[in-house]
Motif scaffolding. Structure first.
Motif, PDB file in Angstrom:
ATOM      1  N   LEU A  27       0.802  -1.230   0.000  1.00  0.00           N
ATOM      2  CA  LEU A  27       0.000   0.000   0.000  1.00  0.00           C
ATOM      3  C   LEU A  27       0.830   1.273   0.000  1.00  0.00           C
ATOM      4  CD1 LEU A  27      -2.858  -0.996   2.401  1.00  0.00           C
ATOM      5  CD2 LEU A  27      -2.721  -1.107  -0.054  1.00  0.00           C
ATOM      6  N   LEU A  28       2.135   1.132  -0.046  1.00  0.00           N
ATOM      7  CA  LEU A  28       2.963   2.337  -0.008  1.00  0.00           C
ATOM      8  C   LEU A  28       3.538   2.665  -1.383  1.00  0.00           C
ATOM      9  CD1 LEU A  28       4.872   1.667   3.323  1.00  0.00           C
ATOM     10  CD2 LEU A  28       2.803   2.985   2.944  1.00  0.00           C
ATOM     11  N   SER A  29       3.052   2.019  -2.438  1.00  0.00           N
ATOM     12  CA  SER A  29       3.592   2.240  -3.773  1.00  0.00           C
ATOM     13  C   SER A  29       3.063   3.537  -4.353  1.00  0.00           C
ATOM     14  CB  SER A  29       3.236   1.073  -4.687  1.00  0.00           C
ATOM     15  OG  SER A  29       1.831   0.977  -4.815  1.00  0.00           O
ATOM     16  N   PRO A  34      -3.757   9.558  -5.984  1.00  0.00           N
ATOM     17  CA  PRO A  34      -4.847   9.970  -6.861  1.00  0.00           C
ATOM     18  C   PRO A  34      -4.291  10.589  -8.123  1.00  0.00           C
ATOM     19  CG  PRO A  34      -5.221  10.710  -4.613  1.00  0.00           C
ATOM     20  CD  PRO A  34      -3.813  10.188  -4.676  1.00  0.00           C
ATOM     21  N   GLY A  35      -4.906  10.304  -9.263  1.00  0.00           N
ATOM     22  CA  GLY A  35      -4.454  10.871 -10.515  1.00  0.00           C
ATOM     23  C   GLY A  35      -3.351  10.079 -11.159  1.00  0.00           C
ATOM     24  N   ARG A 146      -8.003   3.785  -0.855  1.00  0.00           N
ATOM     25  CA  ARG A 146      -8.534   5.093  -0.431  1.00  0.00           C
ATOM     26  C   ARG A 146      -8.147   5.386   1.010  1.00  0.00           C
ATOM     27  NH1 ARG A 146     -12.982   3.270  -3.525  1.00  0.00           N
ATOM     28  NH2 ARG A 146     -14.084   2.526  -1.677  1.00  0.00           N
ATOM     29  N   LEU A 147      -8.196   4.371   1.849  1.00  0.00           N
ATOM     30  CA  LEU A 147      -7.774   4.534   3.236  1.00  0.00           C
ATOM     31  C   LEU A 147      -6.310   4.921   3.315  1.00  0.00           C
ATOM     32  CD1 LEU A 147      -7.959   4.184   6.336  1.00  0.00           C
ATOM     33  CD2 LEU A 147      -7.669   1.723   5.979  1.00  0.00           C
ATOM     34  N   ILE A 222     -14.132   7.818   5.249  1.00  0.00           N
ATOM     35  CA  ILE A 222     -13.714   6.420   5.361  1.00  0.00           C
ATOM     36  C   ILE A 222     -14.770   5.663   6.159  1.00  0.00           C
ATOM     37  CG2 ILE A 222     -11.941   4.846   6.183  1.00  0.00           C
ATOM     38  CD1 ILE A 222     -11.053   6.611   3.871  1.00  0.00           C
ATOM     39  N   PRO A 223     -15.380   4.626   5.598  1.00  0.00           N
ATOM     40  CA  PRO A 223     -16.468   3.923   6.297  1.00  0.00           C
ATOM     41  C   PRO A 223     -15.984   3.219   7.560  1.00  0.00           C
ATOM     42  CG  PRO A 223     -16.444   3.385   3.942  1.00  0.00           C
ATOM     43  CD  PRO A 223     -15.156   4.083   4.247  1.00  0.00           C
ATOM     44  N   ALA A 224     -16.798   3.280   8.597  1.00  0.00           N
ATOM     45  CA  ALA A 224     -16.473   2.571   9.834  1.00  0.00           C
ATOM     46  C   ALA A 224     -16.396   1.070   9.591  1.00  0.00           C
ATOM     47  CB  ALA A 224     -17.510   2.890  10.909  1.00  0.00           C
TER      48      ALA A 224
END
Length: 265
Positions: A27-29, A34-35, A146-147, A222-224
């Protein structure tokens, strides 16, 4: 009736018998920004994922949650509110406050593609009536991205300890929640927290203050359910997150021991 997206996914190579899906999603790539470049396949975004190291990440997340609730408990003005308002504020703010805690504690994590359900599980779930979902849902790669984008946005702000404190106050006291009995008092508390934060940012000015509020607003989207299923479902099982938060806040027996239960292998 299938949509264009569904048709595209049916033709996608993701469903090829000869193609093996990637196991680990980091997840750090750069591609998470965004974009950035579009994913070649929407099926990739829809894949269910889970934590790569749940024992480590869930323990770190539990520690952050305990610190988050302790912050709320230590705010004197919060205890002056009617209990109904306390519960509404807790339900509304625990996710952005928790995310802010992940940022301050520098908690990072990776996910991998979730294992496919066993044939027995498929058979059992196929017996459910239409529209009935099983308890809890598996996070998707797109939702986790997104998180992570939200967390990265906070990290880029490089908040100071004092900024973290005042921002927590501004998040906690949200007068826009429907059903509050003391919205004007809560609004005054939020205004005080924002004023202190704005004065702390001098002489950087309004620009940084606006960026902080903008990123904070994105954290509320961000949804719970996503946060619960990703970080806490491996620990609490089918227990309701809302009930556990109330137990923590009002020190009801049974929590915080729950986050330290053994995780399934």
């Amino acid at each position: 009736m299938s949509t264009g997206v569904d048709t595209e996914c049916e033709r996608c190579q993701c469903h090829s018998k000869d193609k093996h899906p990637a196991i680990l999603y980091t997840l750090l790539s750069q591609e998470l920004r965004p974009g950035g470049a579009r994913q070649r396949c929407l099926c990739h975004q829809r894949r269910a994922v889970c934590l790569r190291t749940p024992h480590v990440t869930c323990r770190a997340a539990s520690d952050v949650l305990v610190k988050t609730i302790n912050f709320v408990k230590n705010v004197a003005a919060f205890h002056l509110l009617p209990r109904e308002d306390q519960l509404l504020l807790l339900d509304s703010c625990w996710v952005p406050l928790f995310l802010l805690g992940l940022v301050q504690e520098m908690v990072t994590f990776e996910v991998m593609e979730a294992p496919a359900p066993s044939m027995l599980k498929k058979i059992l779930l196929s017996g459910q009536s239409k529209g009935q979902e099983p308890e809890g849902t598996q996070p998707t790669l797109a939702a986790v991205q997104r998180l992570q984008w939200c967390l990265n946005s906070f990290w880029r702000l490089d908040l100071s300890p004092s900024e973290f404190t005042y921002l927590r106050g501004a998040i906690l006291f949200n007068p826009a929640i429907p059903g509050l009995r003391a919205p004007l008092y809560i609004e005054s508390l939020q205004w005080e927290a924002q004023r202190a934060l704005r004065e702390l940012l001098h002489p950087e000015g309004q620009g940084r203050f606006s960026r902080i509020l903008r990123v904070t607003s994105s954290s509320r989207s961000i949804p719970a359910a996503l946060v619960t299923d990703l970080f806490f479902r491996p620990v609490i099982g089918d227990a309701g997150m809302g009930e556990l938060l109330v137990e923590m806040l009002f020190e009801v027996a049974g929590w915080p021991q729950a986050p330290w239960l053994p995780l399934p292998c």
